[in-house]
Enzyme design. Structure first.
Site, PDB file in Angstrom:
ATOM      1  N   PHE A  47       0.705  -1.209  -0.140  1.00 45.55           N
ATOM      2  CA  PHE A  47       0.162   0.001   0.003  1.00 45.55           C
ATOM      3  C   PHE A  47       1.002   1.409  -0.132  1.00 45.55           C
ATOM      4  CE2 PHE A  47      -2.269  -3.259   2.617  1.00 45.55           C
ATOM      5  CZ  PHE A  47      -3.198  -3.452   1.327  1.00 45.55           C
ATOM      6  N   CYS A  48       2.066   1.080   0.549  1.00 45.24           N
ATOM      7  CA  CYS A  48       2.970   2.330   0.503  1.00 45.24           C
ATOM      8  C   CYS A  48       4.241   1.993   0.761  1.00 45.24           C
ATOM      9  CB  CYS A  48       2.699   3.169   1.885  1.00 45.24           C
ATOM     10  SG  CYS A  48       3.427   4.803   2.219  1.00 45.24           S
ATOM     11  N   PRO A  49       4.895   2.224  -0.289  1.00 48.80           N
ATOM     12  CA  PRO A  49       4.667   3.301  -1.439  1.00 48.80           C
ATOM     13  C   PRO A  49       3.754   2.759  -2.468  1.00 48.80           C
ATOM     14  CG  PRO A  49       7.023   2.330  -1.737  1.00 48.80           C
ATOM     15  CD  PRO A  49       6.480   1.799  -0.393  1.00 48.80           C
TER      16      PRO A  49
END
Lengths: 377, 78
Positions: free
Chosen positions: B15-17
């Site tokens: 999800f992140c990055p």
């Protein structure tokens, strides 16, 4: 068992402290030995740099002596590693010493590389080193009005920092009473204002309320420092009076020097946290190529997993747990409000509404960090 | 990596990055002509990636769903 930790940042320090406590009896009985090698005798609280850039923390508040952060059983040396010999289980250091190991933990972090973008070093401010954060604060104090552009290069550590910085810029100029004379322009590489969908969904209307203009799908290609224009790979131009950049990052210099992975990022199993091809080498924190954000939070949770597994390898001969991608990040939404984002590989990010109490908690955590890094929190 | 080889970027369950950021990172490191295959479990990648590829001027080769994973292949064109 000889356990060697390379790197004295968040991940390396936490893993060494956890192991020193878990293996205290073994260390006393000479069955385990923990060595930590760092390139500095200081430990920096890196998230504090953002506050330095706005005059809310001074640099001296960011540092502690690394030795004072470590359990006394950790054999600590300031002697940077220069080369790794994974096939013979030893490293060589700047002093010429060789350190053999049975288990190695690499936690060498990342570094900014503004030189990758022509003109960026000459034209832009950033808050990723002490010197740069101070320089940015002094420039902000002198800024009387005009356009401030913020560009975001890929990859970078702390993916929420651009959002935090742009909201803090808004509040900074509001406090100075000149917000109406400052145009804030935010440029982001993908087609949303933040890579995490829920953060983007929250931030876009907040940008509109705050009068922050933005352009997406803007990947910085080069900067004309003389004429003050930033150019994107996609063909657009961003004129500015002051440029604040989230610069591109690379893995550590020693990872590059030893050709340990593309971009200096060390190939790492996202669950086991072992280096590709070597079961006795763990890699944690910014220096991995694990697809999670490069933050102290990820390094912290990874360090706990690795410490648990090294302990269990000593006790029962096998690792017992895996990293689930857990990350918890505070997000400053200005000078007096904050929220947080928490997620892992299996659970979508969960963003809470910003509040003053979460901001106060973040301010408190800026001091509580020193208990985290000791492995107590 | 030669032009015939494909570099696979496993951004499943991230999800992140996130998938597109991972792809942009790898594209920067690739050579012109290289093929990159993004694995993503985020259906949004099927819209985000073509939009970026089109705007920046790379080439979208294919998008295919296998099970719950989207395989999106691009070629670095510049």
């Amino acid at each position: 068992m000889r356990i060697l930790v390379v790197g004295g940042g968040t991940g390396g320090t936490i893993v060494a402290n956890h192991l020193a406590r878990r293996l205290a009896d073994d260390i006393r009985g000479n069955k385990a030995h923990i060595t930590l090698l760092s390139d500095t005798d200081k430990h920096m609280y890196q998230p504090g740099l953002l506050y330095v850039a706005f005059g809310q923390m001074s640099p001296d508040q960011l540092y502690r002596d690394e030795a004072s952060m470590l359990e006394s059983a950790v054999d600590f040396h300031v002697d940077p590693v220069t080369s790794f010999d994974f096939d013979h289980n030893e490293v060589e250091t700047e002093s010429g010493a060789n350190y053999p190991y049975d288990i190695l933990v690499i936690a060498t972090g990342s570094r900014i590389e503004p030189e990758e973008v022509p003109g960026l070093n000459e034209a832009a401010y950033n808050f990723f080193t002490e010197e740069n954060a101070l320089r940015m604060y002094k420039a902000l104090r002198e800024f009387k009005g005009g356009t401030i552009a913020m560009t975001v290069s890929v990859p970078h550590k702390c993916p929420v920092s651009p959002i935090e910085a742009i909201f803090m810029l808004h509040d900074y100029f509001k406090e100075r009473g000149i917000r109406d004379q400052v145009r804030l322009q935010y440029y982001y590489p993908i087609n949303k204002v933040h890579t995490t969908a829920n953060v983007a969904k929250w931030a876009e209307p907040e940008f509109q309320k705050a009068g922050i203009e933005y352009e997406t799908l803007f990947n910085l290609k080069e900067v004309d420092a003389e004429n003050k224009i930033a150019f994107s790979e996609e063909g657009s131009e961003a004129p500015f009076d002051m440029l604040i950049a989230i610069p591109p990052h690379r893995g550590s210099q020693v990872a590059d020097d030893n050709q340990m992975g593309d971009g200096g990022w060390i190939p790492t199993d996202r669950h086991k946290l072992t280096m590709e091809g070597y079961d006795n080498v763990y890699v944690i924190g910014d220096c991995t190529n694990v697809p999670v954000s490069k933050t102290g939070s990820a390094a912290h949770y990874e360090a706990e997993v690795v410490a648990e597994n090294i302990t269990s390898i000593m006790r029962i001969g096998t690792p017992v747990t895996e990293y689930d991608g857990k990350v918890y990040c505070f997000i400053e939404a200005g000078f007096d409000r904050a929220t947080y984002n928490a997620f892992d590989y299996y659970n979508l990010p969960d963003l809470k509404p910003p509040s003053k109490s979460l901001h106060r908690f973040k301010v408190a955590y800026n001091k509580m960090y020193w208990t985290t890094v000791r492995g107590l929190l | 990596m030669s032009a015939e080889e494909t570099k696979v970027i496993d951004a499943r369950n991230t999800f992140c990055p996130g998938p597109l950021m991972e792809l942009i990172t790898q594209a920067k490191q690739a050579k012109v002509g290289d093929t990159l295959e993004l694995l993503s479990t985020d259906k949004g990648s099927t819209e985000d990636v073509p939009e970026w590829v089109h705007k920046v001027g790379h080439e979208l080769i294919s998008t295919e769903q296998i099970g719950d994973t989207w395989h999106i292949k691009i070629r670095k064109a510049k």
